[in-house]
Design a protein around this motif. Structure first.
Motif, PDB file in Angstrom:
ATOM      1  N   GLY A   4       4.290  25.201   5.936  1.00  0.00           N
ATOM      2  CA  GLY A   4       3.670  26.509   5.816  1.00  0.00           C
ATOM      3  C   GLY A   4       2.284  26.548   6.262  1.00  0.00           C
ATOM      4  N   GLY A   5       1.745  27.810   6.540  1.00  0.00           N
ATOM      5  CA  GLY A   5       0.316  27.800   6.708  1.00  0.00           C
ATOM      6  C   GLY A   5       0.310  28.999   7.936  1.00  0.00           C
ATOM      7  N   PRO A   6      -1.154  29.213   8.574  1.00  0.00           N
ATOM      8  CA  PRO A   6      -1.485  30.408   9.579  1.00  0.00           C
ATOM      9  C   PRO A   6      -0.977  29.889  10.771  1.00  0.00           C
ATOM     10  CG  PRO A   6      -3.581  29.289   8.531  1.00  0.00           C
ATOM     11  CD  PRO A   6      -2.372  28.864   7.944  1.00  0.00           C
ATOM     12  N   VAL A   7      -0.510  30.722  11.543  1.00  0.00           N
ATOM     13  CA  VAL A   7      -0.144  30.367  12.937  1.00  0.00           C
ATOM     14  C   VAL A   7      -1.260  30.435  13.852  1.00  0.00           C
ATOM     15  CG1 VAL A   7       1.464  30.810  15.114  1.00  0.00           C
ATOM     16  CG2 VAL A   7       2.132  31.228  12.725  1.00  0.00           C
ATOM     17  N   LEU A   8      -1.629  29.392  14.628  1.00  0.00           N
ATOM     18  CA  LEU A   8      -2.846  29.408  15.562  1.00  0.00           C
ATOM     19  C   LEU A   8      -2.442  29.921  16.985  1.00  0.00           C
ATOM     20  CD1 LEU A   8      -4.804  26.023  14.868  1.00  0.00           C
ATOM     21  CD2 LEU A   8      -5.022  28.054  14.020  1.00  0.00           C
ATOM     22  N   GLU A   9      -1.201  29.431  17.253  1.00  0.00           N
ATOM     23  CA  GLU A   9      -0.775  29.906  18.744  1.00  0.00           C
ATOM     24  C   GLU A   9       0.785  29.707  18.963  1.00  0.00           C
ATOM     25  OE1 GLU A   9      -2.170  28.348  23.379  1.00  0.00           O
ATOM     26  OE2 GLU A   9      -2.321  27.199  21.405  1.00  0.00           O
ATOM     27  N   SER A  15      14.783  33.957  22.125  1.00  0.00           N
ATOM     28  CA  SER A  15      15.499  35.097  21.924  1.00  0.00           C
ATOM     29  C   SER A  15      15.132  35.591  20.514  1.00  0.00           C
ATOM     30  CB  SER A  15      16.867  34.836  21.683  1.00  0.00           C
ATOM     31  OG  SER A  15      17.571  36.127  21.339  1.00  0.00           O
ATOM     32  N   LYS A  16      14.528  36.745  20.180  1.00  0.00           N
ATOM     33  CA  LYS A  16      14.463  37.464  18.989  1.00  0.00           C
ATOM     34  C   LYS A  16      13.147  37.023  18.357  1.00  0.00           C
ATOM     35  CE  LYS A  16      17.224  39.350  16.407  1.00  0.00           C
ATOM     36  NZ  LYS A  16      18.400  39.537  15.184  1.00  0.00           N
ATOM     37  N   LYS A  17      11.838  36.908  19.171  1.00  0.00           N
ATOM     38  CA  LYS A  17      10.761  36.288  18.768  1.00  0.00           C
ATOM     39  C   LYS A  17      10.309  37.200  17.417  1.00  0.00           C
ATOM     40  CE  LYS A  17       6.938  36.104  21.217  1.00  0.00           C
ATOM     41  NZ  LYS A  17       6.139  36.911  20.298  1.00  0.00           N
ATOM     42  N   GLY A  18       9.847  36.816  16.546  1.00  0.00           N
ATOM     43  CA  GLY A  18       9.175  37.464  15.372  1.00  0.00           C
ATOM     44  C   GLY A  18       8.177  36.833  14.993  1.00  0.00           C
ATOM     45  N   VAL A  19       7.465  36.316  15.560  1.00  0.00           N
ATOM     46  CA  VAL A  19       6.098  35.439  14.995  1.00  0.00           C
ATOM     47  C   VAL A  19       4.770  36.090  16.019  1.00  0.00           C
ATOM     48  CG1 VAL A  19       6.567  33.383  16.015  1.00  0.00           C
ATOM     49  CG2 VAL A  19       5.103  33.462  13.876  1.00  0.00           C
ATOM     50  N   GLN A  20       3.614  35.939  15.279  1.00  0.00           N
ATOM     51  CA  GLN A  20       2.552  36.254  15.987  1.00  0.00           C
ATOM     52  C   GLN A  20       1.475  35.322  15.671  1.00  0.00           C
ATOM     53  OE1 GLN A  20       2.566  38.117  18.635  1.00  0.00           O
ATOM     54  NE2 GLN A  20       4.473  39.080  18.449  1.00  0.00           N
ATOM     55  N   PRO A  21       0.349  35.008  16.299  1.00  0.00           N
ATOM     56  CA  PRO A  21      -0.994  34.300  15.884  1.00  0.00           C
ATOM     57  C   PRO A  21      -1.567  34.952  14.846  1.00  0.00           C
ATOM     58  CG  PRO A  21      -0.860  34.432  18.319  1.00  0.00           C
ATOM     59  CD  PRO A  21       0.183  35.419  17.701  1.00  0.00           C
ATOM     60  N   GLY A  22      -1.825  34.136  13.908  1.00  0.00           N
ATOM     61  CA  GLY A  22      -2.538  34.738  12.768  1.00  0.00           C
ATOM     62  C   GLY A  22      -1.592  34.820  11.566  1.00  0.00           C
ATOM     63  N   GLN A  23      -0.281  35.169  11.690  1.00  0.00           N
ATOM     64  CA  GLN A  23       0.682  35.263  10.693  1.00  0.00           C
ATOM     65  C   GLN A  23       0.877  34.253   9.998  1.00  0.00           C
ATOM     66  OE1 GLN A  23       4.431  36.655  12.368  1.00  0.00           O
ATOM     67  NE2 GLN A  23       5.571  36.157  10.300  1.00  0.00           N
ATOM     68  N   VAL A  24       0.824  34.033   8.671  1.00  0.00           N
ATOM     69  CA  VAL A  24       0.913  33.099   7.773  1.00  0.00           C
ATOM     70  C   VAL A  24       2.477  32.881   7.475  1.00  0.00           C
ATOM     71  CG1 VAL A  24       0.719  32.127   5.344  1.00  0.00           C
ATOM     72  CG2 VAL A  24      -0.874  33.546   6.535  1.00  0.00           C
ATOM     73  N   VAL A  25       3.302  31.788   7.886  1.00  0.00           N
ATOM     74  CA  VAL A  25       4.485  31.404   7.982  1.00  0.00           C
ATOM     75  C   VAL A  25       4.728  30.328   6.631  1.00  0.00           C
ATOM     76  CG1 VAL A  25       4.901  31.912  10.084  1.00  0.00           C
ATOM     77  CG2 VAL A  25       4.395  29.483   9.479  1.00  0.00           C
ATOM     78  N   ALA A  26       5.992  30.298   6.159  1.00  0.00           N
ATOM     79  CA  ALA A  26       6.421  29.615   5.004  1.00  0.00           C
ATOM     80  C   ALA A  26       7.683  28.596   5.500  1.00  0.00           C
ATOM     81  CB  ALA A  26       6.964  30.455   3.890  1.00  0.00           C
ATOM     82  N   PRO A  27       7.782  27.468   4.931  1.00  0.00           N
ATOM     83  CA  PRO A  27       8.909  26.591   5.034  1.00  0.00           C
ATOM     84  C   PRO A  27      10.266  27.570   5.086  1.00  0.00           C
ATOM     85  CG  PRO A  27       7.241  25.631   3.706  1.00  0.00           C
ATOM     86  CD  PRO A  27       6.944  26.862   3.985  1.00  0.00           C
ATOM     87  N   GLY A  28      11.021  27.124   5.966  1.00  0.00           N
ATOM     88  CA  GLY A  28      12.462  27.848   5.844  1.00  0.00           C
ATOM     89  C   GLY A  28      12.245  29.132   6.380  1.00  0.00           C
ATOM     90  N   GLN A  29      11.450  29.895   6.880  1.00  0.00           N
ATOM     91  CA  GLN A  29      11.377  31.054   7.505  1.00  0.00           C
ATOM     92  C   GLN A  29      11.693  31.110   9.001  1.00  0.00           C
ATOM     93  OE1 GLN A  29       7.661  33.077   7.296  1.00  0.00           O
ATOM     94  NE2 GLN A  29       7.979  34.560   8.587  1.00  0.00           N
ATOM     95  N   GLN A  30      12.569  31.850   9.333  1.00  0.00           N
ATOM     96  CA  GLN A  30      13.136  31.635  10.690  1.00  0.00           C
ATOM     97  C   GLN A  30      12.324  32.528  11.543  1.00  0.00           C
ATOM     98  OE1 GLN A  30      17.258  32.506  11.408  1.00  0.00           O
ATOM     99  NE2 GLN A  30      17.041  32.411  13.769  1.00  0.00           N
TER     100      GLN A  30
END
Length: 366
Positions: free
Chosen positions: A79-84, A247-262
């Protein structure tokens, strides 16, 4: 004065009678044509009906079918914030391409801490090995002392024998005799002490060897921690597992993601197949390897060829979220469907098949 016009009774009936005689041949001439047309329609309909019947005896078809493909979910393992985010929807990617970068700062600190712990553990191994050398030196010194004491003891025993003879002859004073006897006893005590020192030093060697083994085990543990920290750090860079399309991109820079999150999916572009759900009453003569013709709704003028690769061991209802349970008492017989996997014999690059497309599959069973 008006004159009345009289009609010739002989002429009027002939004229009215002649009129239907002129129309009757025209109606009779149309009837054979209509009968011929009806006969032709019946013959053509019967022919095509017979052909359809014969086709139905040797083929089974269903429109409850769709194109399937491998869809790989992109899921972060840390997990952590998305840089790019380096991809977009419907973008073609190749295996190994970087898709997403997660902030690696926290994981880099863990790597640094693990490296420091490993260095300390390796230093402990070096110190333990040095302790072994010191203990072994103590053993050697104690054994040397035992040798010197043995030599002195042998010499003093001979001196005591001579002193005993000289004392009996009253050649030497009693004090000299007592001194020789005391030196012998002292040397014997020194030998015993040296032997005890050998035993203690040997125990120190064994203890130091155990300390080395413990220190080496700690080194392995610290090395494992370092490897795990580096592995977690490597997970901050997410790469494409296969060639495909995003397909179906659902993530943007700055978003904090967690392990197991599609985050999105990658649809593999190299291989597709068809899953056709045939009724259980259609499976009597269906076998692996039989030829299949496939019509895709997206390409109505094209026909694809394939063959049956496998038949599911269970009906689709068995894999439902709430499978039917007929033992509850509310039994209604419903014809079940069995998924059949069909693979294409040849890929047509001009007419690509996409997962989810509706198709009609026809299997030649005889």
């Amino acid at each position: 004065m008006a004159t009345s016009v009289q009609h010739d009774p002989a002429v009027a009936p002939n004229q009215t009678a002649a009129q239907p005689l002129d129309e009757q041949p025209e109606g009779r001439s149309k009837r054979p044509i209509i009968l011929v047309i009806l006969a032709l329609i019946l013959l053509v309909g019967g022919y095509f009906g017979w052909q359809r019947y014969q086709f139905g005896q040797t083929h089974e078809d269903t429109d409850d079918a769709q194109v399937e493909g491998d869809v790989y979910p992109i899921i972060p393992r840390v997990g952590g914030p998305v840089l790019e985010v380096k991809v977009d929807d419907n973008q073609v990617v190749k295996k190994g391409d970087v898709l997403i970068t997660i902030d690696p700062a926290d994981y880099q600190q863990r790597v640094d801490a693990a490296e420091a712990a490993l260095a300390a553990a390796e230093a402990n191994v070096t110190a333990a090995r040095t302790a072994i050398g010191t203990a072994q030196a103590n053993v050697s010194a104690a054994r040397a002392t035992i040798g010197v004491s043995a030599a002195n003891r042998a010499r003093l025993q001979k001196d005591l024998q001579r002193s005993t003879f000289l004392r009996k002859e009253d050649i030497i004073p009693q004090s000299d005799y007592d001194a020789v006897q005391a030196n012998l006893q002292s040397t014997t005590a020194q030998a015993a002490t040296a032997q005890q020192q050998v035993r203690v030093a040997s125990q120190q060697v064994a203890s130091a060897q155990q300390q080395v083994a413990v220190a080496q085990a700690v080194v392995k543990q610290r090395q494992t921690d370092l490897n795990n920290a580096k592995l977690q750090l490597s997970y901050t860079t997410i790469m494409a597992p296969v060639n495909g399309i995003v397909s179906k991109k659902g993530v943007q820079p700055g978003q904090v993601v967690a392990p197991g999150q599609q985050l999105f999916g990658i649809v593999a572009s190299e291989r597709t197949w068809v899953i056709a759900n045939f009724k259980e009453t259609q499976l009597e003569n269906m076998k692996v390897g039989q030829l299949v013709s496939i019509e895709v709704d997206a390409y109505p003028n094209e026909e694809f060829q394939g063959h049956i690769e496998s038949l599911s061991p269970a009906t689709g209802a068995r894999f439902a979220l709430l499978p039917p349970d007929n033992s509850t008492g509310n039994f209604v017989k419903v014809t079940q469907r069995v998924p059949v996997k069909i693979v294409l014999d040849k890929v047509d690059p001009e007419h690509p098949l996409r997962a989810g497309m509706s198709v009609t599959a026809t299997v030649k069973v005889k």
